[in-house]
Write a protein that holds these residues in place. Structure first.
Motif, mmCIF file in Angstrom:
data_model
loop_
_atom_site.group_PDB
_atom_site.id
_atom_site.type_symbol
_atom_site.label_atom_id
_atom_site.label_comp_id
_atom_site.label_asym_id
_atom_site.label_seq_id
_atom_site.Cartn_x
_atom_site.Cartn_y
_atom_site.Cartn_z
ATOM 1 N N ALA A 85 5.485 10.673 4.642
ATOM 2 C CA ALA A 85 4.676 11.020 3.474
ATOM 3 C C ALA A 85 5.498 11.613 2.346
ATOM 4 C CB ALA A 85 3.561 11.990 3.886
ATOM 5 N N ASP A 86 6.506 12.428 2.663
ATOM 6 C CA ASP A 86 7.289 13.096 1.625
ATOM 7 C C ASP A 86 8.392 12.216 1.052
ATOM 8 O OD1 ASP A 86 5.754 15.378 1.945
ATOM 9 O OD2 ASP A 86 7.142 16.288 3.387
ATOM 10 N N ASN A 87 8.643 11.064 1.688
ATOM 11 C CA ASN A 87 9.672 10.155 1.176
ATOM 12 C C ASN A 87 9.152 9.422 -0.059
ATOM 13 O OD1 ASN A 87 10.318 10.741 3.993
ATOM 14 N ND2 ASN A 87 11.970 9.269 3.728
ATOM 15 N N ASP A 88 10.033 9.164 -0.996
ATOM 16 C CA ASP A 88 9.592 8.458 -2.201
ATOM 17 C C ASP A 88 9.629 6.942 -1.994
ATOM 18 O OD1 ASP A 88 12.279 7.702 -2.486
ATOM 19 O OD2 ASP A 88 12.694 9.217 -4.007
ATOM 20 N N GLY A 89 9.073 6.229 -2.965
ATOM 21 C CA GLY A 89 8.995 4.777 -2.863
ATOM 22 C C GLY A 89 10.355 4.104 -2.794
ATOM 23 N N ALA A 90 11.350 4.667 -3.493
ATOM 24 C CA ALA A 90 12.684 4.066 -3.470
ATOM 25 C C ALA A 90 13.251 4.059 -2.062
ATOM 26 C CB ALA A 90 13.615 4.818 -4.424
ATOM 27 N N GLN A 94 9.127 2.704 -12.285
ATOM 28 C CA GLN A 94 9.970 3.832 -11.898
ATOM 29 C C GLN A 94 9.126 4.930 -11.267
ATOM 30 O OE1 GLN A 94 13.442 3.784 -12.226
ATOM 31 N NE2 GLN A 94 13.228 5.525 -10.825
ATOM 32 N N GLU A 95 7.903 5.108 -11.753
ATOM 33 C CA GLU A 95 7.005 6.108 -11.168
ATOM 34 C C GLU A 95 6.699 5.779 -9.710
ATOM 35 O OE1 GLU A 95 2.529 8.040 -11.805
ATOM 36 O OE2 GLU A 95 3.293 6.524 -13.210
ATOM 37 N N THR A 139 0.802 -1.221 0.000
ATOM 38 C CA THR A 139 0.000 0.000 0.000
ATOM 39 C C THR A 139 0.837 1.274 0.000
ATOM 40 O OG1 THR A 139 -0.194 -0.115 2.417
ATOM 41 C CG2 THR A 139 -1.944 -1.158 1.108
ATOM 42 N N TRP A 140 2.000 1.261 0.636
ATOM 43 C CA TRP A 140 2.806 2.482 0.657
ATOM 44 C C TRP A 140 3.384 2.799 -0.725
ATOM 45 C CZ3 TRP A 140 6.039 3.618 5.666
ATOM 46 C CH2 TRP A 140 5.174 3.642 6.766
ATOM 47 N N PHE A 141 3.387 1.811 -1.594
ATOM 48 C CA PHE A 141 3.797 2.046 -2.986
ATOM 49 C C PHE A 141 2.603 2.375 -3.887
ATOM 50 C CE2 PHE A 141 7.206 -0.948 -1.549
ATOM 51 C CZ PHE A 141 8.285 -0.107 -1.707
ATOM 52 N N ARG A 182 5.921 -8.136 -4.972
ATOM 53 C CA ARG A 182 5.541 -6.731 -4.861
ATOM 54 C C ARG A 182 6.660 -5.822 -5.363
ATOM 55 N NH1 ARG A 182 2.871 -6.969 1.259
ATOM 56 N NH2 ARG A 182 0.926 -8.023 0.655
ATOM 57 N N LEU A 183 7.894 -6.142 -5.007
ATOM 58 C CA LEU A 183 9.019 -5.329 -5.443
ATOM 59 C C LEU A 183 9.164 -5.365 -6.960
ATOM 60 C CD1 LEU A 183 11.469 -3.603 -4.616
ATOM 61 C CD2 LEU A 183 12.781 -5.725 -4.371
#
Length: 281
Positions: free
Chosen positions: A141-146, A126-127, A84-86, A120-121
Motif C-alpha cells: 500500500a505504501d509503495n508508489d506506482g513507479a 506522473q501523479e 487498478t493498482w495505478f 495502461r503504462l
C-alpha cells in the motif's frame, strides 16, 4: 526532458521486442517440452487448458516449461492489477485470454497481453507514478506506482530471459552439425545455401576453404545479410579474409544490422590488420 513514463515505456518496449524476437518460430514441440520429470506446464482441462499452480509450490520449485512461462508472462502483463493498482479501470476490451494450448496461440496471447500492458503504462501520469497505491495493493500500500511499474518490468525481463534460455537448452539438446554433414557429402549448397556464412558466424574458420571447395558460395549471406567476409573482417581473421577475397568475395555487400560493407565491419569492430589489408584490395 524525457518523462518517467516515457523512460518506462522505452524500457518496456526494448524488453518486449527482445522477448518477441526470442520466441519467433516457436513450435508446439518446444512449447510443451519437459526436460525433467515433475515439470509444471499447461494441460488440457474440461474447458480448454490450465496452468499448473499451487498456493504453496513444492520445494525446490518445479522446472517450468515454455508453455508455463509464456502463460505466466501473459497473465502478469494483462492482470487487472496493472490497471487498478495505478488507480485506473481496465478497459472493456481487456479480458484475459484463455491459457494457450499451442505455440501459435501462445504468441497471439503474448501480443494481446503486451498491447494491454503498454496501453495502461502509456496512460500513467506522473501523479499516478508518484502516488502511494493504497489499500488495493495490500502489503504494498505504501509503495508508489513507479515501484509497481518497475516490478512488472522486472517480471517481463527476467521471465523473458528464462524463455530464451529454455529455447537455447531445447536447441542444444537436439543440436545437429550441418557442417559435418556437408563435409561428408550429406548436405549440398542447394540444401543449405548460407552454410559457409554460418560457418563464419560460428567461427569455424578452418572449414571455410573446404566448404568453398564443395561449392558453398562465399557471398551467400546469413538471414541478417552478413557474409563470411563481413565476419572475417570484423573478427580480425585475416587469413580467412584473404582466402575469401581471392575466391571472389564481394566487399560491397551490406548487412541489415549496421548497413555496412565489409570494410565498414573492419572499421566498426576496430580491426587494424583487416583494415590495412582491405585498403590494398
Amino acid at each position: 526532458m524525457t518523462t518517467l513514463t516515457q523512460n518506462l515505456l522505452d524500457l518496456s518496449d526494448f524488453a518486449w521486442q527482445r522477448l518477441r524476437d526470442r520466441v519467433e518460430g516457436l513450435t508446439d514441440a518446444e512449447y510443451f517440452w519437459e526436460p525433467f520429470d515433475g515439470c509444471w506446464s499447461v494441460h488440457k482441462s474440461h474447458d480448454g487448458y490450465a496452468a499448473d499452480w499451487a498456493w504453496i509450490p513444492p520445494a525446490p520449485p518445479p522446472f517450468t516449461t515454455l508453455a508455463w512461462r509464456i502463460t505466466h508472462i501473459a497473465d502478469l502483463l494483462q492482470a487487472e492489477r496493472t490497471a487498478t493498482w495505478f488507480g485506473h479501470e481496465p478497459a472493456a476490451t481487456d479480458p484475459a485470454a484463455a491459457v494457450p494450448g499451442s505455440a501459435e496461440h501462445a504468441l497471439q496471447a503474448l501480443d494481446h497481453a503486451y498491447a494491454i500492458w503498454r496501453r495502461r503504462l502509456a496512460a500513467l501520469s506522473q501523479e499516478d507514478l508518484d502516488r502511494p497505491m493504497g489499500e488495493i495493493a495490500g502489503p504494498y500500500a505504501d509503495n508508489d506506482g513507479a515501484s509497481f511499474a518497475l516490478h512488472i518490468l522486472d517480471e517481463l525481463i527476467h521471465h523473458g530471459a528464462e524463455v530464451g534460455t529454455v529455447r537455447d537448452f531445447y536447441r542444444g539438446a537436439r543440436a545437429e552439425d550441418p557442417f559435418a554433414a556437408a563435409l561428408a557429402g550429406e548436405l549440398t549448397p542447394a540444401d543449405h545455401p548460407a552454410l559457409l556464412a554460418e560457418a563464419a558466424a560460428a567461427q569455424r574458420w578452418e572449414i571455410i576453404p573446404q566448404l568453398a571447395g564443395l561449392g558453398f558460395a562465399v557471398n551467400e549471406p546469413t538471414a541478417d545479410n552478413v557474409t563470411a567476409a563481413h565476419l572475417a573482417a570484423g573478427t580480425g581473421t585475416l587469413d580467412t579474409l584473404r582466402f575469401l577475397v581471392e575466391n571472389g568475395a564481394d566487399l560491397s555487400l551490406t548487412d541489415s544490422r549496421f548497413n555496412a560493407d565489409v570494410r565498414g565491419w573492419a572499421q566498426w569492430f576496430k580491426q587494424p590488420d583487416t583494415q590495412e589489408y582491405l585498403a590494398t584490395v
